[in-house]
Design a protein around this motif. Structure first.
Motif, short mmCIF file in Angstrom:
data_model
loop_
_atom_site.label_atom_id
_atom_site.label_comp_id
_atom_site.label_asym_id
_atom_site.label_seq_id
_atom_site.Cartn_x
_atom_site.Cartn_y
_atom_site.Cartn_z
N UNK A 19 39.21 -46.85 -16.89
CA UNK A 19 39.01 -45.48 -17.36
C UNK A 19 37.66 -45.31 -18.02
N UNK A 20 36.89 -44.30 -17.56
CA UNK A 20 35.52 -44.10 -18.05
C UNK A 20 35.45 -43.20 -19.28
N UNK A 21 36.59 -42.80 -19.80
CA UNK A 21 36.57 -41.90 -20.96
C UNK A 21 36.25 -42.64 -22.25
N UNK A 22 36.44 -43.94 -22.26
CA UNK A 22 36.13 -44.70 -23.47
C UNK A 22 37.06 -45.88 -23.67
N UNK A 23 38.36 -45.69 -23.38
CA UNK A 23 39.32 -46.75 -23.67
C UNK A 23 39.28 -47.87 -22.63
N UNK A 24 38.91 -47.53 -21.38
CA UNK A 24 38.78 -48.56 -20.36
C UNK A 24 40.10 -49.12 -19.84
N UNK A 25 41.18 -48.31 -19.87
CA UNK A 25 42.47 -48.75 -19.34
C UNK A 25 42.44 -48.71 -17.82
N UNK A 26 43.09 -49.70 -17.20
CA UNK A 26 43.07 -49.79 -15.74
C UNK A 26 43.71 -48.57 -15.09
N UNK A 27 42.96 -47.92 -14.18
CA UNK A 27 43.46 -46.73 -13.51
C UNK A 27 44.64 -47.08 -12.61
N UNK A 28 44.53 -48.21 -11.90
CA UNK A 28 45.61 -48.62 -11.00
C UNK A 28 46.92 -48.82 -11.75
N UNK A 29 46.86 -49.46 -12.91
CA UNK A 29 48.09 -49.71 -13.68
C UNK A 29 48.72 -48.41 -14.13
N UNK A 30 47.88 -47.46 -14.57
CA UNK A 30 48.38 -46.17 -15.01
C UNK A 30 49.11 -45.48 -13.87
N UNK A 31 48.48 -45.46 -12.70
CA UNK A 31 49.08 -44.80 -11.53
C UNK A 31 50.38 -45.49 -11.15
N UNK A 32 50.38 -46.83 -11.24
CA UNK A 32 51.57 -47.59 -10.84
C UNK A 32 52.77 -47.21 -11.70
N UNK A 33 52.54 -47.09 -13.02
CA UNK A 33 53.65 -46.75 -13.93
C UNK A 33 54.26 -45.42 -13.51
#
Lengths: 405, 147
Positions: A51-65
């Motif tokens: 994630x480019x907003x600042x936190x850097x959380x994996x986009x794939x993992x978010x979508x998977x959930x």
């Protein structure tokens, strides 16, 4: 190596026809015709896009959930409420290439099974808003949005939503509250938006720059993307470079560049000026003193310099650090939403202490209070805004940049 | 447009509350107590609820706007481009203070609007002006006030 800005023409916006000419919506066609939604999620996960907003959380993992949730209604939200001082990357993206964001959103909504999407944009971005509204209309007219998109039986409604001037609405749960017609205050987490977001339904919230990478990854493959930049922080990043450099502006660079190299790309330090420090990531960003200029800012765990949102401010030795401190705290005091006491009162007290520092009335009691306040804001506030308000201040103390502290 | 006409352009769903408040604020330059009452009735919420939502956002005005509202960005980027001195000079020149209320002229600090490269940025009655200096700001204000 450029992904996001490779087709941009300075001062011009890529309209629907231009975007098709440079291969736009090819990735979406590929996804809808040849890929299952699970394959799209797997591909994005493999790319390690963060994630480019600042936190850097994996986009794939978010979508998977969200994709694995069984639910009649899911939502997909693009966060373009960019209001970190010194940042103009998402705004530029919206102005120059709105379709790049929309294509990422449509692919994302398909991957997670959302039938309704929102693009939440900062209310002051009139120009970007206009371009995006036009882009949405073009998509509806060309069957890229609406019912049965490209004859794939996939339906998606996409709406633009204007914010009304609140920094905290860039936080995903506050953004969701704002969309629901409530005060834009953050929610207690967990539950995270992936589990219970907009109208209590599973919701993906992604930053605009993150989504703009999606089409490229689908077209060129996750393996190619993961090769760019650093292994644990791959891809390119938009940097909003400003301050004492020769050519301030927006630059896209791979994520293995040191701060020194980023500054050099922007023409180097302005002639006749000397760098005092660099701030990376806007007003809530870390301070980089001169001896750390060879560090690589990234989203890696434990990175010395977290990249944040990618704003780079070069501050020359001529500037009065105390006044810049006041500018930071003024901002956080104004933007504190008032929900929790430590942040509402803490930023207010901190502001009066820094005001006394600027006017030369700083004393021993202030010094004690300052350290207590920093601890309180860092550890006890409800949402990250309180923490953000003292990030730079903590660095100022760590590097002994102000003798009174 | 009247308040009612603006409201009727929005479906009475919760997600349209903020867009409706914004539209009224934009068209009429402020949101009056009367407007709050009408919005509350239209969306089936209490007046307190509507006011609590509206008052959360910086863009919404609850006072009849002054003749001139000047907002100056005080973000670090504009600050190092001298926005702080512009605030001070405007204060002395027009004998007003930041955030004090006056029905002629209101001076405020504003958060970043993403036009950092063209800083310092100021906003006068909602219109953004870039690359400002003290002289340019004073000239603009005098034009607005018709000196």
């Amino acid at each position: 190596m450029k992904i996001l800005t490779k087709d941009w023409v300075i001062g011009e916006s890529l309209n629907f026809q231009d975007y098709l000419k440079v291969g736009g919506y090819k990735a979406l066609r590929k996804v809808l015709k040849k890929m299952k939604s699970t394959e799209v999620v797997a591909e994005l996960k493999k790319s390690k896009l963060q994630g480019r907003g600042g936190a850097g959380f994996s986009l794939g993992s978010k979508w998977e959930i969200v994709a694995t949730k069984k639910c009649d209604q899911k939502y997909f939200i693009c966060n373009l409420d960019e209001s970190e001082p010194g940042n103009f990357k998402d705004k530029s993206l919206g102005e120059n290439s709105p379709h790049q964001i929309l294509e990422g959103m449509i692919i994302g909504a398909y991957a997670v099974g959302a039938s309704k999407a929102f693009l939440y944009i900062n209310g002051t971005f009139a120009m970007a808003g206009q371009k995006i509204e036009q882009a949405i209309e073009d998509c509806y007219q060309n069957n890229l949005l609406g019912k049965n998109i490209l004859a794939s039986k996939f339906d998606l409604e996409l709406e633009i939503f204007y914010g009304a001037g609140a920094y905290i609405c860039g936080e995903e749960s506050a953004l969701i509250n704002s969309l629901e017609g409530k005060r834009g205050e953050p929610r207690l987490k967990p539950p995270y938006p992936c589990d219970s977001g907009l109208f209590r339904k599973p919701t993906v919230v992604n930053n605009a720059e993150t989504l703009a990478n999606v089409a490229w990854i689908i077209e060129n493959g996750a393996v190619e993307f993961a090769k760019i930049g650093k292994p644990d922080s791959p891809g390119t990043k938009l940097f909003s470079v400003d301050g004492a450099v020769e050519r301030p502006g927006l630059y896209e660079l791979t994520m293995d560049n040191t701060i020194e190299q980023i500054i050099r790309t922007a023409g180097g330090v302005k002639e006749g000026f000397e760098i005092q420090f660099i701030q990376v990531g806007g007003s809530s960003g870390r301070i980089v003193p001169r001896f750390l200029l060879s560090e690589i800012p990234s989203y890696s765990r434990g990175a010395v310099i977290p990249i944040g949102s990618g704003a780079i401010l070069a501050v020359s030795a001529n500037e009065d650090l105390k006044k810049i401190l006041l500018s930071w705290i003024n901002f956080f005091q104004r933007e504190s939403c008032g929900k929790c006491v430590p942040c509402r009162e803490g930023t207010f007290r901190l502001k009066s202490i820094i005001e006394r520092l600027v006017s030369g009335d700083f004393d021993q009691n202030d010094r004690q209070d300052l350290h207590k306040l920093i601890w309180t804001l860092d550890n006890t506030t409800f949402c990250p805004l309180g923490k953000f308000s003292v990030v730079a201040l903590k660095d100022v103390i760590r590097y002994k940049m102000i003798k009174e502290f | 447009m009247t308040i009612q006409e603006i409201l009727l352009q929005h479906e009475p769903e919760k997600k349209n509350i903020l867009p409706a408040i914004k539209a009224i604020n934009q068209n009429l330059s402020w949101v009056s107590e009367e407007a709050i009452g009408k919005i509350a009735r239209y969306f089936g919420e209490s007046e307190a609820y509507i006011f609590s939502v509206a008052s959360f956002y910086d863009e919404i005005n609850f006072n009849k706007p002054a003749l001139l509202t000047l907002e100056i960005c005080d973000g670090a980027n504009c600050q190092i481009k001298d926005s702080d001195n512009i605030i001070k000079n405007v204060e002395t020149f027009f004998k007003i203070k930041v955030d004090s209320f006056n029905n002629q002229f209101v001076l405020k600090r504003m958060s970043c609007v993403g036009r950092c490269l063209e800083g310092p940025v100021v906003k006068i009655n909602g219109t953004i002006y870039t690359k400002m200096t003290t002289d340019k700001v004073i000239e603009l204000i005098q034009n607005y006030l018709g000196y």
